[in-house]
Scaffold this motif. Structure first.
Motif, short mmCIF file in Angstrom:
data_model
loop_
_atom_site.label_atom_id
_atom_site.label_comp_id
_atom_site.label_asym_id
_atom_site.label_seq_id
_atom_site.Cartn_x
_atom_site.Cartn_y
_atom_site.Cartn_z
N ALA A 1 43.66 76.61 -52.40
CA ALA A 1 43.30 75.58 -51.42
C ALA A 1 43.76 74.22 -51.91
O ALA A 1 44.01 74.01 -53.10
CB ALA A 1 41.79 75.56 -51.18
N GLN A 2 43.86 73.28 -50.95
CA GLN A 2 44.13 71.89 -51.28
C GLN A 2 42.81 71.12 -51.26
O GLN A 2 42.02 71.26 -50.32
CB GLN A 2 45.11 71.27 -50.28
CG GLN A 2 45.42 69.80 -50.53
CD GLN A 2 44.65 68.85 -49.63
OE1 GLN A 2 44.45 69.14 -48.46
NE2 GLN A 2 44.20 67.73 -50.17
N PHE A 3 42.58 70.34 -52.30
CA PHE A 3 41.40 69.49 -52.38
C PHE A 3 41.83 68.03 -52.41
O PHE A 3 42.91 67.69 -52.90
CB PHE A 3 40.58 69.79 -53.64
CG PHE A 3 39.80 71.08 -53.57
CD1 PHE A 3 38.44 71.06 -53.31
CD2 PHE A 3 40.42 72.30 -53.78
CE1 PHE A 3 37.70 72.25 -53.26
CE2 PHE A 3 39.71 73.49 -53.72
CZ PHE A 3 38.35 73.46 -53.45
N THR A 4 40.96 67.18 -51.90
CA THR A 4 41.19 65.74 -51.97
C THR A 4 40.57 65.18 -53.25
O THR A 4 39.45 65.54 -53.60
CB THR A 4 40.58 65.03 -50.75
OG1 THR A 4 41.22 65.49 -49.56
CG2 THR A 4 40.73 63.51 -50.85
N LEU A 5 41.31 64.31 -53.93
CA LEU A 5 40.74 63.54 -55.04
C LEU A 5 40.46 62.12 -54.58
O LEU A 5 39.41 61.56 -54.87
CB LEU A 5 41.68 63.54 -56.24
CG LEU A 5 41.25 62.73 -57.45
CD1 LEU A 5 39.89 63.18 -57.97
CD2 LEU A 5 42.29 62.81 -58.57
N MET B 1 51.17 68.05 -48.68
CA MET B 1 52.09 67.10 -48.05
C MET B 1 51.42 66.37 -46.88
O MET B 1 51.60 65.16 -46.70
CB MET B 1 53.33 67.84 -47.55
CG MET B 1 54.26 68.31 -48.64
SD MET B 1 55.01 66.91 -49.54
CE MET B 1 53.79 66.60 -50.84
N HIS B 2 50.65 67.09 -46.10
CA HIS B 2 49.94 66.48 -44.98
C HIS B 2 48.99 65.40 -45.49
O HIS B 2 48.91 64.30 -44.92
CB HIS B 2 49.17 67.57 -44.23
CG HIS B 2 48.87 67.26 -42.81
ND1 HIS B 2 48.36 68.18 -41.92
CD2 HIS B 2 48.99 66.11 -42.09
CE1 HIS B 2 48.19 67.62 -40.74
NE2 HIS B 2 48.55 66.37 -40.82
N HIS B 3 48.28 65.71 -46.58
CA HIS B 3 47.33 64.76 -47.16
C HIS B 3 48.03 63.48 -47.61
O HIS B 3 47.55 62.37 -47.34
CB HIS B 3 46.61 65.41 -48.35
CG HIS B 3 45.73 64.47 -49.10
ND1 HIS B 3 44.52 64.03 -48.61
CD2 HIS B 3 45.87 63.87 -50.31
CE1 HIS B 3 43.97 63.20 -49.48
NE2 HIS B 3 44.76 63.10 -50.52
N VAL B 4 49.16 63.62 -48.29
CA VAL B 4 49.85 62.44 -48.83
C VAL B 4 50.58 61.66 -47.74
O VAL B 4 50.49 60.43 -47.67
CB VAL B 4 50.84 62.87 -49.94
CG1 VAL B 4 51.71 61.70 -50.37
CG2 VAL B 4 50.08 63.41 -51.14
N LEU B 5 51.30 62.36 -46.88
CA LEU B 5 52.10 61.67 -45.86
C LEU B 5 51.22 60.97 -44.83
O LEU B 5 51.63 59.95 -44.26
CB LEU B 5 53.03 62.67 -45.17
CG LEU B 5 54.19 63.17 -46.03
CD1 LEU B 5 54.91 64.33 -45.36
CD2 LEU B 5 55.18 62.04 -46.32
N ALA B 6 50.03 61.48 -44.60
CA ALA B 6 49.12 60.84 -43.64
C ALA B 6 48.11 59.94 -44.35
O ALA B 6 47.03 59.67 -43.81
CB ALA B 6 48.39 61.91 -42.83
N GLY B 7 48.46 59.45 -45.52
CA GLY B 7 47.52 58.66 -46.32
C GLY B 7 47.69 57.17 -46.23
O GLY B 7 47.27 56.45 -47.14
#
Length: 647
Positions: free
Chosen positions: A399-403, A442-448
């Motif tokens: 899974a992808q987690f947010t830091l 990628m979704h997390h970073v690009l939409a950040g």
């Protein structure tokens, strides 16, 4: 452009400092959120600063959620894990109390008629909706009961996940049971007194069930694997289902699925079983055809059923015979280090990104960190951390987690990929999984880079979340892409002919595996809808109705099915997203997968916006039309080519 002094989060450099750092950061976040709430209540009614203060509160609280969720599943120190669990409970309690605070609701409501820009209006409307869904407009007795139920739901959710995490089991099998397993697997499983231990970790269990030749030992290993967290989680789950149902009905909904579906693309709970049955019907013909081949193979090896102890083994045999594909032959092309670098090269080329390795301190020496920059202007977009290998008590899925949540001009997004892949040679399906999970990253970073944290990262409707990741899997199947990093020990790239046969072989199983997905989705929905007195009995009924692969006798799959917690009644979303993913991919030319015009348009119209618009609108912008199921239906209906056709 981000502020030049914006930097990634500074993590502790010494192991002994982690507990204090996590504690201080979490407490500071909760304190900051509390101060923001107080300031919001003091702001004049109708003043637009109310919405900015709301954003500040959500940033502070979101960072506590991110840190506590991650630390509770990855940190090697039990004390840090436990601190993460405690602060997760604290953050959930804070959020529950916040959304039941009538004064905060009144301040936000005072902006209802204000002339807000589109983003601010969306933030306000979503916030007011969430307050109503929390019960802020109900009488005091109801609000108090909802508060109690929300806190209990948090405790039960955490207990459910903890029991899975800490429920690792081992099965002792004779050394002879390793016959058929790869050499590196055998080397990693030393023999003691003629016996070998197989754990319930994915890199242990799944290869054994795929390549092991002893059906009795496969069944023993599968029995342990499908009894994870039994019996502890049976009672936990039963209470969790009751708590959710009471909460939903108190808030005026017919049931939990109706409450759950309101904020998703599907919109109505009653549509979930309809969608599941539509999907099951569409897969029926292919599933019947495929499962009969598995049964023939099982009978040839002296087994009279196809269940979760042997379907992988028999599917591999069919693929070897029909498509000329041997999973062990494939593994030699997938060295873990090469795959990781290949993934970075492929996604960097696709999205116009550059990954700079950084020597940053993290929670474990095996974690690899990279700064992510745009190739065009070298703009720093954020940082990613890859935690790819198993260890004791670590989260045991992928899974992808947010830091850190990205917020324009305030903080850079940081995401973490948490997986459990082998350190040497990888299975093909693990390579595909790695591409899939990296899509979330990628979704997390690009939409950040949004002013409003509500739009940051993977903030779309839950039944769209998987679509971008499912689409990225297509690059893991392309011969040209694979040959760029999939090489054997002598540096020879994987043959194109083998890749084509791999793809044809992968197509075998899409029918019966789709039916398996509908069984998972049905369990997710009907458990919440019915709250059956005997969960194991109902599990068996649903699998008998939907799945062509049988459950292993005397097992309790539901107690280790972690998605019953985080996905609730909405596990259907994997299949819903796949319909959209197939349509998204139809815009790409298979002969020019890296064509920048379409790749960058996809990046900028679907990924970068995050949650700033409805997912259906993002897809329409990219495709030039509303999405439909034609690409998915064509994929599901197509029969896989045989070996000679695939050459």
């Amino acid at each position: 452009m981000e502020s030049p002094d914006l930097h990634p989060l500074q993590l502790p450099t010494r192991d002994e400092d982690w507990l204090g750092w996590v504690t201080e950061r979490a407490r500071h976040g909760l304190s900051t959120a509390g101060a923001g709430v107080a300031a919001l209540k003091e702001a004049p009614a109708g003043d637009e600063t109310i919405l900015q203060l709301w954003n500040d509160v959500q940033i502070a609280l979101g960072d506590v959620f991110a840190l506590s969720s991650l630390m509770s599943v990855v940190h090697p120190d039990a004390a840090v894990m436990e601190a993460g669990e405690r602060f997760q409970i604290d953050a959930r309690s804070f959020s529950t109390d916040l959304h039941l605070d009538a004064d905060v609701f009144a301040r936000l409501s005072s902006l209802a008629d204000a002339p807000l820009e589109a983003g601010a209006r969306r933030v306000l409307d979503d916030a007011l909706r969430d307050f109503r869904r929390a019960g802020v407009d109900r009488e005091e007795q109801t609000r108090e009961r909802v508060r109690e139920l929300s806190r209990r739901e948090s405790e039960l959710s955490q207990a459910f996940a903890r029991n899975i995490r800490d429920g690792r089991r081992t099965t002792r099998v004779p050394e002879a049971a390793l016959e058929g397993l790869p050499e590196d697997y055998r080397a990693d499983h030393p023999t003691v007194d003629g016996m070998v231990e197989i754990s319930t970790e994915y890199p242990d269990t799944l290869p054994f069930l795929t390549h092991g030749r002893d059906p009795d030992q496969r069944r023993r290993v599968a029995h342990a694997f499908h009894n994870l967290a039994w019996p502890e989680n049976d009672a936990v789950l039963a209470e969790l289902l009751d708590v959710r149902e009471e909460k939903a009905t108190l808030l005026g909904y017919a049931d939990w699925p109706s409450y759950d579906a309101e904020v998703k693309m599907i919109a109505e709970g009653r549509r979930i079983p309809e969608f599941i049955d539509e999907l099951a019907g569409a897969a029926e013909e292919a599933a019947q055809r495929e499962i009969e081949q598995l049964r023939e193979q099982a009978r040839a090896e002296g087994e009279d059923v196809v269940d979760f102890s042997n379907w992988r083994h028999h599917a591999e045999a069919v693929k070897r015979e029909r498509f000329g594909v041997d999973a062990q032959e494939l593994r030699r092309y997938f060295d873990a280090a090469k795959v990781r670098q290949g993934l970075l090269d492929v996604t960097g080329r696709l999205f116009g990104l550059d990954y700079e390795p950084v020597e940053a301190p993290t929670w474990h020496p095996e974690v690899a960190s990279y700064d992510v920059r745009l190739v065009d202007n070298r703009q720093l977009l954020g940082r990613i951390h890859l935690d790819l290998h198993p260890r004791p008590r670590k989260y045991n899925h992928a899974a992808q987690f947010t830091l850190v949540q990205g917020v324009l001009g305030r903080q850079l997004p940081e995401g973490v990929l948490v997986c459990n892949f082998s350190r040497g040679l990888m299975e093909l399906d693990h390579v595909v999984t790695l591409f899939h999970e990296f899509g979330h990253l990628m979704h997390h970073v690009l939409a950040g880079r949004h002013e409003w944290v509500r739009f940051s990262g993977v903030a779309t409707e839950w039944d769209f979340v998987e679509a971008p990741s499912q689409m990225l899997e297509e690059w893991a199947w392309d011969p040209g892409v694979l040959r760029s990093f999939a090489t054997d020990a002598q540096g020879e790239p994987i043959p194109e002919d083998l890749v084509r046969r791999m793809r044809a072989a992968d197509e075998f199983g899409k029918g019966f595996l789709t039916r398996t997905q509908t069984a998972y989705a049905a369990v997710s929905y009907w458990f919440h809808q019915e709250r059956p007195a005997d969960l194991t009995d109902r599990l068996g009924e649903l699998f008998k109705h939907y799945s062509f692969v049988g459950l292993v006798p005397d097992t309790h799959f539901h107690t280790g099915f972690g998605h019953l917690d985080d996905y609730g009644s909405a596990y259907y979303t994997y299949a819903w997203s796949l319909v959209i993913a197939k349509d998204l991919f139809s815009a790409f030319d298979r002969e020019q997968l890296f064509a920048p015009e379409v790749a960058h348009r996809y990046r900028d119209t679907v990924l970068v916006p995050g949650g700033s618009r409805d997912a259906a609108d993002l897809v329409t912008d990219f495709l030039g039309r509303p999405y439909d199921n034609r690409a998915y239906a064509a994929w599901l209906a197509a029969a896989p080519a045989d070996a000679e056709e695939a050459r």
